[in-house]
Scaffold this active site. Structure first.
Site, PDB file in Angstrom:
ATOM      1  N   LYS A 121       0.840  -1.208   0.000  1.00 57.24           N
ATOM      2  CA  LYS A 121       0.000   0.000   0.000  1.00 57.24           C
ATOM      3  C   LYS A 121       0.873   1.256   0.000  1.00 57.24           C
ATOM      4  O   LYS A 121       0.658   2.184  -0.790  1.00 57.24           O
ATOM      5  CB  LYS A 121      -0.922   0.027   1.223  1.00 57.24           C
ATOM      6  CG  LYS A 121      -1.916   1.171   1.167  1.00 57.24           C
ATOM      7  CD  LYS A 121      -2.320   1.700   2.518  1.00 57.24           C
ATOM      8  CE  LYS A 121      -1.407   2.817   2.958  1.00 57.24           C
ATOM      9  NZ  LYS A 121      -1.775   3.459   4.205  1.00 57.24           N
ATOM     10  N   ASP A 140      -6.263   1.011   1.191  1.00 61.58           N
ATOM     11  CA  ASP A 140      -6.163   1.234   2.626  1.00 61.58           C
ATOM     12  C   ASP A 140      -7.492   0.809   3.254  1.00 61.58           C
ATOM     13  O   ASP A 140      -8.329   0.190   2.582  1.00 61.58           O
ATOM     14  CB  ASP A 140      -5.816   2.710   2.920  1.00 61.58           C
ATOM     15  CG  ASP A 140      -6.981   3.644   2.608  1.00 61.58           C
ATOM     16  OD1 ASP A 140      -7.982   3.191   1.994  1.00 61.58           O
ATOM     17  OD2 ASP A 140      -6.918   4.816   2.995  1.00 61.58           O
TER      18      ASP A 140
END
Ligand code: SF4
Length: 210
Positions: A121, A140
């Site tokens: 991420k 996320d």
């Protein structure tokens, strides 16, 4: 409605609602964005921005952060929470960046994830945002929640959600889709009490799990 039918409508509405969607962390170099993204774990972007406004003046670059006195750095990072772990993570990442990449932030996910504290991420945030590279889709907590509620994925693990999204969203939209969906999740499709009555995609959302 199938996910493949929903996605173009979702993209159109997101473009209308958030035409200039961007990640809300402040940064002026890829390295600063990398540090800010590590600090944003379990913390609001607003608070991280308050801390980094002075942090980046005090420690301008990986060498300064690697050489910083850990106790002093812990004090600086305290407002972001989990400050002992974050101090270790930021210093370990800075040292590895210096030793492995000459202090330059690399431009691939495979290289970025070799840095301590940097998962997929974080790598996508840096590549999408600082380099405008469609390396993948930022997943996320907000992107995960919105995608699940919309029925775009049945998965829980970020990597598996990202794979589903990469199949649905055209690659040229990846750098937009991540930040725009973060904004939708942060301000409308909130974890508690999502604002479905005023949601721009309520007509295509099965509200899975809501
Ligand atoms: S309709 Fe509700 S659950 Fe679906 S995306 Fe909108 S806010 Fe989230």
């Amino acid at each position: 409605m199938k996910p493949t039918e929903k996605t173009p409508i979702l993209l159109e509405r997101l473009h209308e609602a958030h035409p200039d969607a961007r990640y809300e962390l402040n940064w002026s170099t890829p390295f600063e964005l990398l540090v800010a993204t590590i600090l944003a774990a379990q913390c609001t972007d607003e608070r991280v921005n308050r801390v980094t406004a002075t942090l980046f003046q005090k420690y301008p670059g990986p060498q300064a952060l690697a050489d910083a006195d850990s106790t002093a750095l812990e004090e600086d990072l305290k407002p972001t929470g989990f400050y002992k772990q974050k101090t270790k993570a930021v210093q370990a990442m800075s040292r590895a960046l210096l030793s492995q990449f000459g202090g330059e932030v690399p431009r691939t996910v495979d290289e970025l994830v070799t840095l301590p504290g940097v998962a997929r991420k974080t790598a996508n945030v840096v590549l999408n945002t600082a380099f405008n590279l469609a390396s993948g889709i930022i997943v996320d907590t907000h992107v995960a929640r919105v995608s699940q509620r919309l029925g775009l994925t049945k998965h829980d693990k970020p990597e598996a959600i990202e794979e589903d999204l990469m199949r649905l969203v055209p690659q040229e939209q990846w750098t937009f889709f991540g930040p725009a969906t973060v904004l939708h999740g942060r301000y409308t499709c909130t974890a508690k009490k999502p604002k479905c009555a005023e949601c721009i995609i309520r007509d295509i959302c099965p509200r899975v799990g809501v």
